[in-house]
Design a protein around this motif. Structure first.
Motif, PDB file in Angstrom:
ATOM      1  N   TRP B 161      47.788  -0.478  32.333  1.00  0.00           N
ATOM      2  CA  TRP B 161      48.646   0.644  31.941  1.00  0.00           C
ATOM      3  C   TRP B 161      48.896   0.710  30.436  1.00  0.00           C
ATOM      4  N   MET B 162      48.909  -0.462  29.806  1.00  0.00           N
ATOM      5  CA  MET B 162      49.357  -0.525  28.405  1.00  0.00           C
ATOM      6  C   MET B 162      48.293  -1.210  27.546  1.00  0.00           C
ATOM      7  N   PRO B 163      48.281  -0.918  26.266  1.00  0.00           N
ATOM      8  CA  PRO B 163      47.353  -1.637  25.396  1.00  0.00           C
ATOM      9  C   PRO B 163      47.750  -3.119  25.281  1.00  0.00           C
ATOM     10  N   ALA B 176      51.761   7.204  21.067  1.00  0.00           N
ATOM     11  CA  ALA B 176      50.790   6.104  20.988  1.00  0.00           C
ATOM     12  C   ALA B 176      51.405   4.902  20.263  1.00  0.00           C
ATOM     13  N   ALA B 177      52.109   5.188  19.166  1.00  0.00           N
ATOM     14  CA  ALA B 177      52.716   4.102  18.399  1.00  0.00           C
ATOM     15  C   ALA B 177      53.838   3.444  19.205  1.00  0.00           C
ATOM     16  N   PHE B 178      54.641   4.290  19.858  1.00  0.00           N
ATOM     17  CA  PHE B 178      55.762   3.777  20.652  1.00  0.00           C
ATOM     18  C   PHE B 178      55.247   2.908  21.791  1.00  0.00           C
ATOM     19  N   GLN B 179      54.168   3.361  22.418  1.00  0.00           N
ATOM     20  CA  GLN B 179      53.583   2.613  23.535  1.00  0.00           C
ATOM     21  C   GLN B 179      53.125   1.226  23.082  1.00  0.00           C
ATOM     22  N   LEU B 181      54.445  -0.487  20.795  1.00  0.00           N
ATOM     23  CA  LEU B 181      55.600  -1.334  20.464  1.00  0.00           C
ATOM     24  C   LEU B 181      56.432  -1.696  21.685  1.00  0.00           C
ATOM     25  N   LEU B 182      56.211  -0.974  22.804  1.00  0.00           N
ATOM     26  CA  LEU B 182      57.108  -1.123  23.953  1.00  0.00           C
ATOM     27  C   LEU B 182      57.071  -2.532  24.561  1.00  0.00           C
ATOM     28  N   LEU B 183      55.861  -3.015  24.906  1.00  0.00           N
ATOM     29  CA  LEU B 183      55.781  -4.351  25.514  1.00  0.00           C
ATOM     30  C   LEU B 183      56.308  -5.437  24.570  1.00  0.00           C
ATOM     31  N   PRO B 184      55.906  -5.430  23.285  1.00  0.00           N
ATOM     32  CA  PRO B 184      56.465  -6.443  22.379  1.00  0.00           C
ATOM     33  C   PRO B 184      57.984  -6.357  22.303  1.00  0.00           C
ATOM     34  N   ALA B 185      58.522  -5.132  22.324  1.00  0.00           N
ATOM     35  CA  ALA B 185      59.975  -4.986  22.240  1.00  0.00           C
ATOM     36  C   ALA B 185      60.649  -5.562  23.476  1.00  0.00           C
ATOM     37  N   VAL B 186      60.033  -5.345  24.652  1.00  0.00           N
ATOM     38  CA  VAL B 186      60.607  -5.910  25.882  1.00  0.00           C
ATOM     39  C   VAL B 186      60.620  -7.436  25.781  1.00  0.00           C
ATOM     40  N   ALA B 187      59.499  -8.009  25.315  1.00  0.00           N
ATOM     41  CA  ALA B 187      59.401  -9.468  25.171  1.00  0.00           C
ATOM     42  C   ALA B 187      60.479  -9.995  24.236  1.00  0.00           C
ATOM     43  N   LEU B 188      60.714  -9.246  23.179  1.00  0.00           N
ATOM     44  CA  LEU B 188      61.687  -9.657  22.173  1.00  0.00           C
ATOM     45  C   LEU B 188      63.124  -9.464  22.677  1.00  0.00           C
ATOM     46  N   ALA B 189      63.302  -8.434  23.506  1.00  0.00           N
ATOM     47  CA  ALA B 189      64.653  -8.071  23.960  1.00  0.00           C
ATOM     48  C   ALA B 189      65.186  -9.024  25.020  1.00  0.00           C
ATOM     49  N   LEU B 190      64.292  -9.551  25.847  1.00  0.00           N
ATOM     50  CA  LEU B 190      64.739 -10.312  27.018  1.00  0.00           C
ATOM     51  C   LEU B 190      65.635 -11.510  26.682  1.00  0.00           C
ATOM     52  N   PRO B 191      65.202 -12.408  25.774  1.00  0.00           N
ATOM     53  CA  PRO B 191      66.090 -13.536  25.451  1.00  0.00           C
ATOM     54  C   PRO B 191      67.414 -13.071  24.835  1.00  0.00           C
ATOM     55  N   GLN B 192      67.352 -12.013  24.018  1.00  0.00           N
ATOM     56  CA  GLN B 192      68.575 -11.481  23.410  1.00  0.00           C
ATOM     57  C   GLN B 192      69.515 -10.968  24.503  1.00  0.00           C
ATOM     58  N   ALA B 193      68.923 -10.261  25.467  1.00  0.00           N
ATOM     59  CA  ALA B 193      69.721  -9.679  26.547  1.00  0.00           C
ATOM     60  C   ALA B 193      70.437 -10.775  27.331  1.00  0.00           C
TER      61      ALA B 193
END
Lengths: 272, 316
Positions: B161-163, B176-179, B181-193
Motif C-alpha cells: 500500500w505504501m512506499p 505523494a509527499a505526505f504518503q 512521511l506517513l509511515l515514518p511519522a507513525v513510527a516516530l509517534a508511537l513511543p511518544q504517544a
C-alpha cells in the motif's frame, strides 16, 4: 513479601529482567552454535527450519547471536548508566550541599548537556575518536549525568530541610559528613529506581547507535546491528527484523516494569 | 509577565551561547582536528597545513569561536566539504522533510494519547485503563526504528500500500509527499504517544479530584462535560511539559527513522556527514538540533505561563 506478590508489574518486570540477565551470562559460556560461524548453505533459514530461531544472510545462528547480543547490549548499557549515575549523583548531592550560585550554574550546564541527544553526541564523538563500544558508553553516560544530577538534587534538597539534618548541622557536623550519613542513604531508593528505568532507555539508545553503525564493531553481534543488517532482507526473511526488535522491546519493557514496581514498593508515598 | 518573559529570553540566549561554546570546545578538545579528519591519515603534512590554514584552524580557539559565531548570527554556518555548498542551505533544504515529519508525529501522538489517557483516567481500573496501560508499556519499550521496519514489512512488502522509503519531494504533489512521511511519522509517534498517554492519565486523575471539577459536577454538568471542559484543560500543563521534554527523544528518533525510510532529512544529513567525515556539517547539525531543543523548552516554558495563570502572578 505479600506486598511484593500483590504487585504484578514488579513481578513480571523482575522475571523478564532475571531471564535477560541469565541469558546474557549463559552466552558467555554457551550458545547453541558459535554466533560468528558462517554456514552459507544454511543461509536465511526460517525459525525451526534450521536452529531454534533460524539463520541470517551468512547462515549464522540467530538464537546464538541474540544471546550474545543480550550480553553486549546489557553490559554496554549497564556500564554507561553506572558511570552516568555515579557522576550525576555526585554532582547532585554536591550541589544540594552547596546551593546558591553553584546550583544555578550546574543546573544550567545540565540543561545544555540534556539538549544534545546521545545519538548526536555519539555521532560527533564517532567522527573524531571513531565509533565503537567506548564511544557508545561515553555518549550514553554523558546524557545520563544531568538526569541523575537533577533527580538527586531535587531529592537531596528535600532531605536537607528535615529536622534531623537541621539537628546534625546544629551539632556541628560538616556538609560532607551529613551528605554521606543522612542524604545519600535517604535518597538511595529513588536512585535505584531511576537506574532501572534509565537502563531501559540506555538499551534503546545503544540499539539505535548500533543500528547506525556507532556501537560495537562487527563481528560482535548486537541487537541494533542485527536490525540494520535485516533491512536488506525484509521480504525474504522478515524474522531477521522481528526477533532482535522483539528482544529489545521485551528487555526494555521488563526493566521499565521492574522500575515502576520498585518505585511503588520503595516509595509508597508516590503512587499516582 | 513581560519581565518574566524577558528574563527567560535572557536565559535562553545565555544557554544558546553556552551550548555553542561547549560543542565548539569539545570539537577542539577531541583528538584529531577537522582538517585531518577530512583528509584522512594518508594526507601529506603540506596539504594538511594548507587545509588547516584555509579552515582557519591555525587561529586560537577563542578567535575561531568568535568568527564562527559572527558567521552564524549572519546565517553563515560554513561550507560543507563533501557537497561544496553552504551548510545553512543544506540544513534548510533538509528541514522541508524533518519539520513536517516531526510535526505529523507530534500531532499523531497527541491525537492518540490524549483521548486514550483521558478515557483511562475516567474508567480507572476498568478495561480502558488496562488497554491504555498496556499500550503505553509496550510503545515506550519499542524502538521507533524497529516500528519503522515492521511498518515497511506490513504496508510495503506484504500489502504493497505504501512506499518502503524515499521522498519524492513536495514538488511532486502534497499527497505523494505526505504518503512518504506517513509511515515514518507513525513510527516516530508511537513511543511518544506511550509516554503522553501515561502523563495524561495521571494528570487527569489528579485534576478530577479537585474541588472545581466536583463543583462542575454538582451544578449538574454531565460527567463528560465536566471532564472535557473542566478537568482536561487543567490537566494539560504536565502534558505540554512532557511534550517539551520528549523533544530530545523525538529528534533522536527522527535521526534513526529517517535512515530507516531513506528520507533526505536533517537526521540523514548528519548520518551521511558522519560517513563522509564532513565535520563542519556534523558540528552544525548537532548545534542546530541542540538549539532546537533549547528553544522548544523555552517555548514550553512560555506556554506554561499562558496556560497556568498562577505562574503569571508569582515570580518563580
Amino acid at each position: 513479601m505479600s506486598s511484593v506478590l500483590r504487585r504484578p508489574t514488579f513481578l513480571i518486570g523482575l522475571v523478564i529482567t532475571l531471564f535477560l540477565v541469565s541469558v546474557a551470562i549463559v552466552s558467555l559460556f554457551w550458545t547453541p552454535l558459535s554466533p560468528s560461524k558462517m554456514q552459507i548453505v544454511h543461509k536465511l533459514k526460517a525459525p525451526l527450519e534450521y536452529g531454534l530461531l533460524g539463520t541470517d544472510q551468512f547462515g549464522r545462528d540467530v538464537a546464538s547471536m541474540l544471546m550474545v547480543g543480550a550480553w553486549n547490549s546489557l553490559s554496554t548499557s549497564l556500564l554507561a548508566v553506572a558511570i552516568g549515575a555515579t557522576l550525576g549523583t555526585a554532582v547532585g548531592v554536591y550541589v544540594a550541599a552547596m546551593r546558591g550560585f553553584t546550583e544555578t550554574v550546574v543546573m544550567r550546564a545540565c540543561d545544555i548537556i540534556f539538549a544534545v541527544p546521545p545519538i548526536l553526541s555519539a555521532m560527533l564523538l564517532g567522527a573524531f575518536i571513531g565509533s565503537g563500544r567506548f564511544t557508545a558508553i561515553i555518549a550514553i553516560a554523558v546524557f545520563m549525568v544531568p538526569v541523575f544530577a537533577r533527580l538527586t538534587l531535587g531529592a537531596a534538597n528535600q532531605i536537607w530541610t528535615r529536622d534531623y539534618v537541621t539537628a546534625a548541622i546544629g551539632m556541628g557536623r560538616n556538609r560532607a559528613k551529613i551528605t554521606f550519613t543522612h542524604i545519600l542513604p535517604n535518597i538511595s531508593n529513588q536512585i535505584i529506581v531511576q537506574v532501572t528505568i534509565q537502563l531501559g532507555l540506555a538499551i534503546l539508545t545503544e540499539a539505535g547507535l548500533s543500528f547506525l553503525g556507532l556501537g560495537m564493531p562487527p563481528p560482535a553481534p548486537t541487537w541494533g546491528r542485527m536490525l540494520s543488517d535485516a533491512q536488506t532482507f525484509l521480504g525474504p526473511a522478515p524474522w531477521l527484523a522481528l526477533l532482535p526488535g522483539l528482544a529489545i522491546a521485551i528487555a526494555v519493557m521488563g526493566l521499565n516494569m521492574l522500575g515502576d514496581g520498585l518505585r511503588d514498593l520503595l516509595d509508597p508515598r508516590d503512587q499516582t | 509577565m513581560i519581565t518574566l518573559i524577558a528574563r527567560r529570553l535572557a536565559g535562553l540566549i545565555i544557554t544558546l551561547l553556552l551550548v555553542s561554546a561547549l560543542i565548539f570546545a569539545v570539537m577542539d578538545f577531541l583528538p584529531g582536528d577537522p582538517a585531518s579528519v577530512i583528509l584522512g591519515t594518508s594526507a601529506s603534512a603540506d596539504t594538511l597545513a594548507a587545509l588547516r590554514q584555509d579552515m582557519g584552524l591555525d587561529q586560537p580557539l577563542v578567535l575561531r569561536y568568535a568568527a564562527w559565531l559572527g558567521g552564524v548570527l549572519q546565517g553563515d554556518l560554513g561550507q560543507s566539504y563533501t557537497y561544496g555548498v553552504p551548510v545553512a542551505g543544506l540544513i534548510a533544504e533538509r528541514l522541508a522533510v524533518t519539520i513536517p515529519l516531526a510535526f505529523i508525529a507530534v500531532l499523531l501522538s497527541i491525537v492518540i494519547a490524549i483521548p486514550l489517557g483521558v478515557q483511562a483516567a475516567r474508567h480507572q481500573n476498568g478495561l480502558m485503563d488496562v488497554v491504555a496501560g498496556l499500550f503505553s508499556h509496550v510503545s515506550i519499550a519499542v524502538p521507533a526504528f524497529w516500528v519503522g521496519l515492521l511498518l515497511i514489512i506490513l504496508f510495503s512488502t506484504v500489502l504493497g500500500w505504501m512506499p518502503a522509503g524515499g521522498f519524492p519531494g513536495w514538488g511532486s504533489g502534497f499527497w505523494a509527499a505526505f504518503q512518504a512521511l506517513l509511515l515514518p511519522a507513525v513510527a516516530l509517534a508511537l513511543p511518544q504517544a506511550g509516554v503522553l498517554t501515561r502523563v495524561t492519565r495521571s494528570a487527569v486523575l489528579e485534576v478530577m479530584n479537585e474541588d472545581f471539577v466536583r463543583t462542575a459536577r454538582s451544578k449538574g454538568l454531565s460527567e463528560n462535560t465536566a471532564l472535557w471542559r473542566h478537568a482536561v484543560p487543567n490537566a494539560l500543563i504536565p502534558v505540554v511539559t512532557m511534550l517539551g521534554l520528549q523533544f530530545t527523544f523525538l529528534i533522536a528518533g527522527a535521526v534513526l527513522v529517517e535512515n530507516v525510510f531513506n528520507l533526505p532529512g536533517v537526521g540523514r544529513l548528519a548520518f551521511q556527514a558522519l560517513a563522509q567525515r564532513d565535520v563542519v556539517v556534523m558540528q552544525d547539525v548537532v548545534l542546530f538540533f541542540a538549539a532546537l531543543v533549547i528553544v522548544m523548552n523555552f517555548l514550553v516554558d512560555l506556554a506554561y505561563l499562558i496556560i497556568d495563570p498562577r505562574l503569571r502572578a508569582g515570580v518563580r
